[in-house]
Design a protein around this motif. Structure first.
Motif, PDB file in Angstrom:
ATOM      1  N   HIS A 151       2.565  -6.695  10.134  1.00  4.33           N
ATOM      2  CA  HIS A 151       3.324  -6.112   9.030  1.00  4.33           C
ATOM      3  C   HIS A 151       4.164  -7.163   8.310  1.00  4.33           C
ATOM      4  N   SER A 152       4.007  -7.274   7.016  1.00  9.11           N
ATOM      5  CA  SER A 152       4.873  -8.169   6.250  1.00  9.11           C
ATOM      6  C   SER A 152       6.039  -7.413   5.638  1.00  9.11           C
ATOM      7  N   GLY A 153       6.075  -6.099   5.836  1.00 15.39           N
ATOM      8  CA  GLY A 153       7.208  -5.300   5.392  1.00 15.39           C
ATOM      9  C   GLY A 153       8.012  -4.841   6.591  1.00 15.39           C
ATOM     10  N   PHE A 154       8.721  -3.737   6.435  1.00 18.94           N
ATOM     11  CA  PHE A 154       9.504  -3.188   7.538  1.00 18.94           C
ATOM     12  C   PHE A 154       8.593  -2.598   8.610  1.00 18.94           C
ATOM     13  N   GLU A 155       9.042  -2.688   9.859  1.00 20.98           N
ATOM     14  CA  GLU A 155       8.308  -2.133  10.982  1.00 20.98           C
ATOM     15  C   GLU A 155       9.229  -1.203  11.764  1.00 20.98           C
ATOM     16  N   GLN A 156       8.671  -0.045  12.132  1.00 20.60           N
ATOM     17  CA  GLN A 156       9.452   0.939  12.867  1.00 20.60           C
ATOM     18  C   GLN A 156       9.682   0.500  14.310  1.00 20.60           C
ATOM     19  N   GLU A 208     -13.225   0.192   6.463  1.00 18.99           N
ATOM     20  CA  GLU A 208     -13.933  -1.069   6.638  1.00 18.99           C
ATOM     21  C   GLU A 208     -13.309  -2.086   5.690  1.00 18.99           C
ATOM     22  N   LEU A 209     -12.064  -2.442   5.961  1.00 19.38           N
ATOM     23  CA  LEU A 209     -11.356  -3.364   5.087  1.00 19.38           C
ATOM     24  C   LEU A 209     -11.875  -4.786   5.195  1.00 19.38           C
ATOM     25  N   ILE A 210     -12.802  -5.043   6.100  1.00 19.07           N
ATOM     26  CA  ILE A 210     -13.422  -6.358   6.179  1.00 19.07           C
ATOM     27  C   ILE A 210     -14.174  -6.680   4.887  1.00 19.07           C
ATOM     28  N   ASP A 211     -14.424  -5.666   4.063  1.00 14.40           N
ATOM     29  CA  ASP A 211     -15.132  -5.851   2.789  1.00 14.40           C
ATOM     30  C   ASP A 211     -14.206  -6.229   1.637  1.00 14.40           C
ATOM     31  N   TRP A 212     -12.895  -6.401   1.906  1.00 18.26           N
ATOM     32  CA  TRP A 212     -11.942  -6.574   0.813  1.00 18.26           C
ATOM     33  C   TRP A 212     -10.828  -7.538   1.191  1.00 18.26           C
ATOM     34  N   TYR A 213     -10.218  -8.171   0.175  1.00 15.04           N
ATOM     35  CA  TYR A 213      -8.902  -8.746   0.416  1.00 15.04           C
ATOM     36  C   TYR A 213      -7.912  -8.116  -0.538  1.00 15.04           C
ATOM     37  N   LEU A 214      -6.634  -8.287  -0.198  1.00 18.01           N
ATOM     38  CA  LEU A 214      -5.569  -7.557  -0.859  1.00 18.01           C
ATOM     39  C   LEU A 214      -4.604  -8.503  -1.545  1.00 18.01           C
ATOM     40  N   SER A 215      -4.151  -8.133  -2.743  1.00 22.02           N
ATOM     41  CA  SER A 215      -3.059  -8.843  -3.426  1.00 22.02           C
ATOM     42  C   SER A 215      -1.810  -7.987  -3.381  1.00 22.02           C
ATOM     43  N   VAL A 216      -0.702  -8.548  -2.938  1.00 21.53           N
ATOM     44  CA  VAL A 216       0.587  -7.852  -2.922  1.00 21.53           C
ATOM     45  C   VAL A 216       1.620  -8.742  -3.621  1.00 21.53           C
ATOM     46  N   SER A 228      -2.131 -13.217  -0.965  1.00 23.12           N
ATOM     47  CA  SER A 228      -3.460 -12.660  -0.759  1.00 23.12           C
ATOM     48  C   SER A 228      -3.667 -12.474   0.740  1.00 23.12           C
ATOM     49  N   ILE A 229      -4.025 -11.258   1.125  1.00 23.77           N
ATOM     50  CA  ILE A 229      -4.251 -10.931   2.521  1.00 23.77           C
ATOM     51  C   ILE A 229      -5.752 -10.935   2.775  1.00 23.77           C
ATOM     52  N   SER A 230      -6.205 -11.780   3.681  1.00 25.04           N
ATOM     53  CA  SER A 230      -7.637 -11.993   3.883  1.00 25.04           C
ATOM     54  C   SER A 230      -8.337 -10.778   4.454  1.00 25.04           C
ATOM     55  N   GLU A 231      -9.667 -10.796   4.363  1.00 26.39           N
ATOM     56  CA  GLU A 231     -10.470  -9.702   4.887  1.00 26.39           C
ATOM     57  C   GLU A 231     -10.200  -9.468   6.373  1.00 26.39           C
ATOM     58  N   LYS A 232     -10.151 -10.541   7.148  1.00 19.14           N
ATOM     59  CA  LYS A 232      -9.973 -10.388   8.589  1.00 19.14           C
ATOM     60  C   LYS A 232      -8.589  -9.867   8.939  1.00 19.14           C
ATOM     61  N   LYS A 233      -7.585 -10.305   8.197  1.00 17.13           N
ATOM     62  CA  LYS A 233      -6.232  -9.813   8.474  1.00 17.13           C
ATOM     63  C   LYS A 233      -6.131  -8.334   8.099  1.00 17.13           C
ATOM     64  N   LEU A 234      -6.774  -7.935   7.000  1.00 15.37           N
ATOM     65  CA  LEU A 234      -6.792  -6.517   6.629  1.00 15.37           C
ATOM     66  C   LEU A 234      -7.489  -5.684   7.701  1.00 15.37           C
ATOM     67  N   ALA A 235      -8.638  -6.161   8.153  1.00 12.94           N
ATOM     68  CA  ALA A 235      -9.397  -5.424   9.153  1.00 12.94           C
ATOM     69  C   ALA A 235      -8.644  -5.323  10.473  1.00 12.94           C
ATOM     70  N   ALA A 236      -7.744  -6.272  10.727  1.00 21.68           N
ATOM     71  CA  ALA A 236      -6.962  -6.256  11.965  1.00 21.68           C
ATOM     72  C   ALA A 236      -5.794  -5.290  11.894  1.00 21.68           C
ATOM     73  N   GLY A 237      -5.558  -4.683  10.713  1.00 17.88           N
ATOM     74  CA  GLY A 237      -4.538  -3.650  10.615  1.00 17.88           C
ATOM     75  C   GLY A 237      -3.306  -4.021   9.830  1.00 17.88           C
ATOM     76  N   TYR A 238      -3.395  -5.011   8.936  1.00 22.45           N
ATOM     77  CA  TYR A 238      -2.244  -5.408   8.125  1.00 22.45           C
ATOM     78  C   TYR A 238      -1.695  -4.231   7.327  1.00 22.45           C
ATOM     79  N   THR A 239      -0.369  -4.095   7.284  1.00 18.14           N
ATOM     80  CA  THR A 239       0.290  -3.181   6.361  1.00 18.14           C
ATOM     81  C   THR A 239       1.538  -3.837   5.795  1.00 18.14           C
ATOM     82  N   ASN A 240       2.053  -3.264   4.745  1.00 20.56           N
ATOM     83  CA  ASN A 240       3.325  -3.686   4.159  1.00 20.56           C
ATOM     84  C   ASN A 240       4.069  -2.417   3.775  1.00 20.56           C
TER      85      ASN A 240
END
Length: 481
Positions: A151-156, A208-216, A228-240
């Motif tokens: 998580h790059s944002g807040f975490e509970q 299947e977020l391995i098919d995408w990367y994310l811009s935040v 930019s959050i890579s495909e592998k980091k997204l697939a591993a469960g990245y959130t913000n």
């Protein structure tokens, strides 16, 4: 039936370089939108049950923060309660058992914390939490805490319920070194105090977020551009927790402010957006180019089709737009792009949702940008109009209303379909022959999310949508890693 129905569809749920580049498309053989009406089915109304003993959360002000005085001089304890969530505004102290002590000012019933860890998406922090009413006797309310590293944002951080005026977060280093570093902390009365702060996306999303990367629109790496959050980091469960997180009803929220870090100096707008990556984390394939990361039109040359990751394409998305801007320049108010096809420099399609402040429903339209010289950008209105003074569209789409769209490219034919339960499909076709996207060297990729086309609104305004389904498919696309 779509020519893609025999393909293995990618089911995912989850931040479009809209610049002033290129010319625009011309409707060479475009057709007016058509409506196909299915039978109307009225779903039963459901009233959610709320447990009588449900915790009503209260967020507590933290009046001061302190430690043993051995913090890094640049990163003092008070920075964790200054409201600044950028990485430079943090507390850092080196060594095991370094404690950050927070004072609530008076005794409260404490159930959880929200913590934004420094480098929270790249490493796990080890910690414990203790509470006290007198700053002398301490109760252990969490003994072996570890952050997710996703998580790059807040975490509970849920705690054993206690009465507390003082909160001590005991740092035990992280998975990379012995530093204890926290960007910001909030205190709450309830466990699970904020539904958007979750450890993982629900399994039933079938992502299947391995098919995408994310811009935040953050700049955690301090390079002056959005992250930019890579495909592998997204697939591993990245959130913000601020921009990309799970919704309470099983979707993925993408939330874009009007102002923030952008993908490049050539773009004017902020986005929270997914970019299709057919390479699925295999960095041997470059991001750009006619290669296995991108796709080409079925009208492209045989050699281009052989080199690309797929031919033609279909994108199916289900979403609800939750919020749009109500202030700013007249032509920017209430508009965002929710999906597109991007080519090297231009966009064969940008699909818009727009709702004006005095309307309770929004419009849907798309733009086609041609590569041909001296050709203006073309717009096709599907539901309502794109006018800056549009009246309330009679058959428009309200905020929080679920709907679906399909974007299909077959050779040079673009077909866009808007799908709503109990209503007829709205279909528009656009002939892209002459737009030059099938020339050698041209490649395409889908983008999905909230491309926020308002950089003139009040500072606290934002655009937000929740995505429940995203499926992309291409002829010849093999899901190899």
């Amino acid at each position: 039936m779509s020519r893609f129905t025999s393909l293995s569809a990618i089911s995912i749920a989850s931040v479009i370089l809209l610049t002033a580049c290129g010319g625009g498309g011309i409707a060479l053989d475009s057709k007016a939108p058509t409506v196909v009406t299915p039978p109307v089915v009225t779903p039963p109304e459901l009233t959610p049950e709320v447990p009588s003993d449900a915790c009503v959360n209260e967020s507590y002000a933290i009046v001061s923060a302190s430690d043993d005085g051995e913090f890094d001089a640049t990163y003092e304890p008070s920075l964790v309660i200054d409201g600044n969530t950028t990485p430079a505004s943090r507390w850092s102290s080196l060594g095991a058992n370094k404690a950050l002590t927070l004072d609530l000012g008076s005794t409260k019933s404490l159930g959880s914390l929200k913590v934004k860890w420094f480098d929270g998406a790249d490493r796990q922090s080890n910690f414990a939490v203790e509470t006290s009413t007198d700053n002398s006797s301490w109760e252990k309310v969490l003994t072996e805490g570890i952050s997710s590293g996703k998580h790059s944002g807040f975490e509970q951080v849920d705690l054993t319920k206690s009465n507390a005026r003082y909160i001590k977060i005991v740092g035990l280093g992280n998975t990379e070194n012995d530093w204890n570093s926290i960007v910001e902390v909030e205190a709450h009365s309830c466990e699970g105090a904020d539904g958007q702060i979750v450890a993982e996306f629900p399994n039933e999303l079938g992502i299947e977020l391995i098919d995408w990367y994310l811009s935040v629109p953050t700049d955690e790496d301090n390079n002056g551009r959005s992250d930019s959050i890579s495909e592998k980091k997204l697939a591993a469960g990245y959130t913000n927790s601020e921009f990309f997180y799970a919704s309470a009803d099983g979707g993925i929220v993408m939330r874009s402010p009007s102002y923030g870090f952008k993908t490049s100096t050539n773009t004017s707008y902020v986005r929270v957006e997914l970019r299709e990556m057919l390479r699925r984390g295999n960095t041997a394939h470059n991001t750009q180019g006619v290669n296995k990361n991108n796709w080409v039109f079925g009208s492209a040359s045989a050699s281009a089709q052989a080199d690309a990751g797929g031919t033609d394409g279909e994108l199916n998305v289900t979403l609800a737009v939750n919020n749009v801007t109500t202030t700013g320049e007249n032509y920017q108010i209430g508009r965002l792009v929710i999906g597109q096809i991007h080519a090297n420099d231009d966009e064969p399609i940008r699909l818009y949702y727009r709702k004006l402040p005095n309307n309770d429903k929004g419009s849907i339209y798309f733009a086609h940008e041609s590569r041909a010289q001296n050709v203006d950008e073309a717009y096709v209105e599907m539901i309502g109009t794109r006018s800056n003074s549009a009246s309330n569209p009679a058959d428009g789409i309200a905020l929080d209303e679920k709907f679906s769209y399909r974007i299909n490219v077959t050779a040079n034919l673009l077909t866009v379909t808007i799908i709503r339960e109990g209503k007829g499909d709205v279909v528009a076709e656009y002939d892209m022959t002459g737009s030059l996207f099938d020339e050698d060297g041209q490649y395409q990729y889908f983008k999905v999310g909230v491309y926020h086309l308002n950089n003139s609104s009040d500072e606290d305004e934002y655009a937000q949508a929740t995505f429940y389904e995203i499926r992309n498919s291409h002829l010849g696309y093999a899901k190899s890693e």
